[in-house]
Design a protein around this motif. Sequence first.
Motif, PDB file in Angstrom:
ATOM      1  N   ARG A  47      -5.196   1.399  10.280  1.00 42.42           N
ATOM      2  CA  ARG A  47      -5.531   1.376   8.921  1.00 42.42           C
ATOM      3  C   ARG A  47      -4.832   0.063   8.375  1.00 42.42           C
ATOM      4  NH1 ARG A  47      -2.004   6.337   6.777  1.00 42.42           N
ATOM      5  NH2 ARG A  47      -0.665   5.144   8.649  1.00 42.42           N
ATOM      6  N   GLU A  94       3.659  -3.038  -0.828  1.00 45.27           N
ATOM      7  CA  GLU A  94       4.189  -1.888  -1.365  1.00 45.27           C
ATOM      8  C   GLU A  94       3.590  -0.702  -0.357  1.00 45.27           C
ATOM      9  OE1 GLU A  94       6.482  -0.637  -3.437  1.00 45.27           O
ATOM     10  OE2 GLU A  94       6.846  -2.866  -3.340  1.00 45.27           O
ATOM     11  N   MET A  95       2.133  -0.688   0.224  1.00 46.06           N
ATOM     12  CA  MET A  95       1.723   0.113   1.000  1.00 46.06           C
ATOM     13  C   MET A  95       2.348  -0.117   2.314  1.00 46.06           C
ATOM     14  SD  MET A  95      -2.364  -0.292  -0.135  1.00 46.06           S
ATOM     15  CE  MET A  95      -2.749   0.953   0.815  1.00 46.06           C
ATOM     16  N   ASN A 113       5.746   1.929   2.067  1.00 47.73           N
ATOM     17  CA  ASN A 113       5.538   3.312   1.890  1.00 47.73           C
ATOM     18  C   ASN A 113       4.912   3.765   2.891  1.00 47.73           C
ATOM     19  OD1 ASN A 113       6.773   2.973  -0.689  1.00 47.73           O
ATOM     20  ND2 ASN A 113       4.879   2.859  -1.763  1.00 47.73           N
ATOM     21  N   HIS A 114       4.880   3.099   4.341  1.00 41.06           N
ATOM     22  CA  HIS A 114       4.141   3.512   5.382  1.00 41.06           C
ATOM     23  C   HIS A 114       2.630   4.117   5.246  1.00 41.06           C
ATOM     24  CE1 HIS A 114       8.089   3.333   7.656  1.00 41.06           C
ATOM     25  NE2 HIS A 114       8.429   3.862   6.646  1.00 41.06           N
ATOM     26  N   GLU A 115       1.732   3.725   4.139  1.00 40.07           N
ATOM     27  CA  GLU A 115       0.516   3.979   3.967  1.00 40.07           C
ATOM     28  C   GLU A 115      -0.389   3.415   4.745  1.00 40.07           C
ATOM     29  OE1 GLU A 115      -0.347   3.790  -0.448  1.00 40.07           O
ATOM     30  OE2 GLU A 115       1.872   4.232  -0.645  1.00 40.07           O
ATOM     31  N   ILE A 116      -0.105   2.317   5.406  1.00 40.48           N
ATOM     32  CA  ILE A 116      -1.027   1.519   6.296  1.00 40.48           C
ATOM     33  C   ILE A 116      -0.336   1.143   7.579  1.00 40.48           C
ATOM     34  CG2 ILE A 116      -2.450   0.662   4.683  1.00 40.48           C
ATOM     35  CD1 ILE A 116      -0.886  -1.869   4.249  1.00 40.48           C
ATOM     36  N   ASP A 117      -0.973   0.592   8.642  1.00 31.70           N
ATOM     37  CA  ASP A 117      -0.218   0.136   9.863  1.00 31.70           C
ATOM     38  C   ASP A 117      -0.003  -1.238   9.855  1.00 31.70           C
ATOM     39  OD1 ASP A 117      -0.424   2.826  11.142  1.00 31.70           O
ATOM     40  OD2 ASP A 117      -2.823   2.279  11.173  1.00 31.70           O
ATOM     41  N   ARG A 149       8.394   1.493  11.546  1.00 31.56           N
ATOM     42  CA  ARG A 149       7.020   2.166  12.385  1.00 31.56           C
ATOM     43  C   ARG A 149       6.970   1.455  13.789  1.00 31.56           C
ATOM     44  NH1 ARG A 149       3.556   4.657   9.399  1.00 31.56           N
ATOM     45  NH2 ARG A 149       1.718   4.403  10.853  1.00 31.56           N
ATOM     46  N   GLY A 190      -4.371  -2.959   5.269  1.00 33.51           N
ATOM     47  CA  GLY A 190      -4.497  -3.544   4.036  1.00 33.51           C
ATOM     48  C   GLY A 190      -4.700  -4.889   3.939  1.00 33.51           C
TER      49      GLY A 190
END
Length: 291
Positions: free
Chosen positions: A94, A134-135, A138-142, A277, A96
Amino acid sequence: MNLIKLQIVELLDRHHKITAVADELGLKQPTVTFHMKSLEKEMGVALFESRGGKVMLKEPGKALLHYAIKINALAAESRRVVQEFGALERGNLRIGASYVPATYLLPSIINEFSRAYPGVSISIAVKPSPVIREMLINHEIDLGIMLTEPFEHPSLVKGLVDEDEMVAIFAPNHPLADYEELHIDTLRQSRFVLHGSESSTRQLSDRWMSSVGVWSEQYMELDSPEAIKKSVMLGEYVSFLSKMAVEEEVQQGLLHMRPLPNTPFHRYIYYVYNSQRHYSGLIHQFVKSFG
């Protein structure tokens, strides 16, 4: 204590049957029983009890279960991460990306990467650089690919991909085209089409215009760089965009560009990941694509 014993604890809590645990682990029932007794001996306390034909965890077993679940999950994750450094036969990445690298840098890189690793799925969220940060936090993307000014964050690790600069753009028939360098007095008399306020390009252009005393209350605001370029080509407007985003139109003679004089602002394309991560083999291999 070894991982197989901890897996038995977790599976017994799930199935309550030694036969089911043995089948899932590919072991014989006496082997599972041996590991259960061995674990109780190591711990010095009874962990299991038979109740109505089922094997249940006693209170000490439930306490151990709490850690067994975490350790088993970490072991599985570590195996997956390490194996990714090898085959990379499948997986999901993923990403961003801010608009400029997403449009002008990533397509060719993703094309080559997908040819080399066809089993890997890649998704891209195109957002402004502050949103990408921010993503990541917040661990929303790799992985994030951003065109931005230098920044620091305790959780984010960045690597340099390329350097870029913001330039002024205008049509070949605009009065600014009569000058070899950006003529500030003529610029002050121009009308502007600017990027949306959330864009790092807009924030940087606002700061530069303020520093040289250029501003106009009459301007058009568009969120799309492609729409900005089309508007500028009509001849009336001036805008500020990444050099990378306008090079093709400049080469074709559709636009002219000039560097911004007296600017202390520098922008770079970074790849960024969250240090909290796992830096997986998948991320590692994709980052290598930047050379």
